[in-house]
Design an enzyme around this catalytic site. Structure first.
Site, PDB file in Angstrom:
ATOM      1  N   GLU A 269     -16.931  15.256 -11.826  1.00  0.00           N
ATOM      2  CA  GLU A 269     -16.058  15.043 -10.672  1.00  0.00           C
ATOM      3  C   GLU A 269     -16.923  14.366  -9.621  1.00  0.00           C
ATOM      4  O   GLU A 269     -17.716  15.008  -8.937  1.00  0.00           O
ATOM      5  CB  GLU A 269     -15.496  16.377 -10.174  1.00  0.00           C
ATOM      6  CG  GLU A 269     -14.264  16.225  -9.298  1.00  0.00           C
ATOM      7  CD  GLU A 269     -14.601  15.741  -7.895  1.00  0.00           C
ATOM      8  OE1 GLU A 269     -14.310  14.551  -7.600  1.00  0.00           O
ATOM      9  OE2 GLU A 269     -15.159  16.515  -7.116  1.00  0.00           O
ATOM     10  N   CYS A 303     -15.306  14.264  -0.940  1.00  0.00           N
ATOM     11  CA  CYS A 303     -15.034  13.239  -1.955  1.00  0.00           C
ATOM     12  C   CYS A 303     -13.604  12.722  -1.814  1.00  0.00           C
ATOM     13  O   CYS A 303     -13.294  11.617  -2.274  1.00  0.00           O
ATOM     14  CB  CYS A 303     -15.284  13.786  -3.352  1.00  0.00           C
ATOM     15  SG  CYS A 303     -14.394  15.302  -3.743  1.00  0.00           S
TER      16      CYS A 303
END
Length: 516
Positions: A269, A303
């Protein structure tokens, strides 16, 4: 607030979280660690919060051996009982939510609301995993052979290595460890060197719960250290059946390649370059709130932070004026103050990356609309405070294609809806995306196969703030991994197809005849 305030908060919460001025940073049923110590300074003002020892190569080997032994016992524990341990951990988090949330603030610079919100994510995933522990179901599949039953089932996988980033120092570990635990796996956590104290606090809570439940605490092991001493060897070790890594694309590429060389599994991720499309029919007040939180929240160090704003040319001037006014109202300062909306960047390197990105954008033709400065008035020793920056830019510029972990938002315009979709997709990353529109056709197209190519696509809400119920992750250079909700649990288990012959014959599949 002064450095005294930071010290006062630390002195208040450390004893309740089991922290001291000097802490062992390695745990595998017992605490140890004789590697170099990490001195953690708060990004708020540079105050030394504490020190955490790291793991030597021999100690990492010791941790992996203990985790593997713990796994061999843990995998035989019925899944609902494993879920009970995770439930008890969630209760411990509830009891320490305020303290752990403030520790997140002290160590990362997040505002208090975000720190406590992150702990709430941990609680939520524990609740989710507890329910999941009674639903790790397989399939019964019709066999083409008479007297046969075919089924698919899921078994515990092994030792799961968890590499987490500084910006979500506890939630990402919980996403992985709670699911891995109910799936029957043992975990070894390598936290960011920038946030070792939150990791130690979480591991101490897990240790206490495991001992109360009669479980080997090595199920939740911890190894603090840097990439060279700990990260690389952890990723390369064959005893680690799955490596779940959250961080930059550059880091993920190294992890993915190393794990693939030994035919292990990786769950990546990684970075995001997330855009919000604002159409002519959008509710601009609603969009403004989402853009502001997405771009400014956590000082742009998520993110899922909003990096690009794609606005219809007919409304661009109006929305830009609204954003400039809103940016000037953002209160920047000590994140322990409830009135603060944006705290500091994590460290000097982050501040330098912020400055370099703004310089590069200007060199490539960008125009700063607001912000873009280091704030001398709040930049106390060790504190790296900046003003959130809005830049008129073009999507194709190199700096816009790159993810800068800072509160910088690039604004660009579009004319046709197809152009807006193309701009959204025209970056290497594919994590989160959003559209604000009052047109159902635009909304449906955005979430269709011909729309956003990201793992997350939102309509009339921003790019940041995902719920734990959905699988979290993205495509392209974001890595393709999925954590948290939905069926992400399958990544932490091994799939097995089993066929049982309860007849007295031995028919072969596909009608093959072999011998008489």
């Amino acid at each position: 607030m002064s450095a005294t305030a930071v010290k006062r908060v630390a002195a208040e919460i450390f004893p309740r979280l089991g922290l001291k001025a000097n802490n062992a940073g390695v745990f595998a049923g017992e605490w140890f660690g004789v590697g170099p110590a990490i001195e953690k300074r708060s990004p708020i003002d540079g105050t030394v919060l504490g020190r955490v020892t790291t793991a030597t190569p021999a100690e990492l080997d010791r941790v992996l051996g203990a985790a593997q032994r713990a796994f061999h016992v843990w995998r035989e524990v019925p899944a609902p009982r494993r879920g009970e341990v995770v439930r008890r951990y969630g209760e411990a988090l509830r009891a320490h939510k305020a303290d752990l949330g403030r520790l997140v603030t002290l160590e990362t610079g997040k505002i208090v609301a975000e720190g406590e919100g992150e702990v709430q994510e941990m609680i939520d995933i524990c609740d989710f995993a507890t329910g999941l522990s009674r639903q790790l179901h397989g399939l019964t599949i019709a066999s083409e052979r008479p007297g046969h039953r075919m089924m698919e089932q899921w078994h515990p996988l092994g030792v799961v290595g968890i590499i987490s980033a500084f910006n979500f120092p506890v939630a990402v570990w919980a996403w992985n460890s709670a699911l891995a635990a109910v799936c029957g796996d043992a975990t070894v956590w390598k936290p960011s060197e920038k946030t070792p104290l939150t990791a130690v606090a979480c591991a101490k809570l897990a240790e206490r719960v495991c001992r109360e439940c009669g479980v080997d605490p090595a199920v939740f092991s911890l190894v603090c250290g840097d990439a060279a001493a700990v990260g690389g060897p952890l990723v390369a070790d064959r005893r680690v059946t799955l490596v779940s890594a959250t961080g930059s694309t550059r880091m993920g590429r190294r992890v993915g390649e190393a794990v693939a060389q030994r035919f292990g599994r990786s769950l990546l991720e990684l970075g995001g370059n997330n855009a919000i499309i604002v159409t002519r029919s959008a509710d601009l007040k609603l969009a403004l709130r989402a853009i502001l939180f997405g771009a400014v929240g956590t000082a742009g160090q998520r993110c899922t932070s909003t990096r690009r704003l794609i606005v219809h040319e007919m409304i661009a001037a109006k929305l830009t004026r609204m954003l400039v006014a809103a940016y000037r109202q953002v209160r920047i300062g000590n994140p322990l103050d409830p009135a603060t909306l944006m705290g500091p960047l994590i460290d000097c390197d982050a501040a330098e990356a912020y400055a370099q990105a703004i310089t590069a954008a200007k060199q490539q033709g960008g125009r700063v609309l607001v912000g873009g400065k280091r704030l001398a008035g709040t930049a106390r020793a060790g504190g790296f405070y900046v003003s959130p920056c809005l830049i008129a830019a073009e999507n194709a510029w190199a700096i816009v294609q790159h993810e800068t972990f800072a509160p910088i938002l690039y604004v660009m315009t579009y004319r046709t809806f197809d152009e807006a979709i193309a701009l959204n997709n025209a970056v290497p990353q594919g994590l989160s995306s959003a559209i604000f529109t009052g047109d159902q056709r635009e909304a449906e197209l955005f979430v269709s196969a011909c729309g956003s190519d990201c793992g997350i696509a939102n309509v009339n809400l921003g790019t940041s703030g995902a719920e734990i119920g959905g699988a979290f992750g993205g495509e392209k250079e974001t890595g393709g991994g999925r954590e948290s909700g939905s069926d992400a649990w399958k990544a932490y288990m091994r799939r097995q197809t089993a066929t049982i012959n309860y007849s007295r014959e031995l028919p072969l599949a596909q009608g093959i005849r072999f011998g008489k």
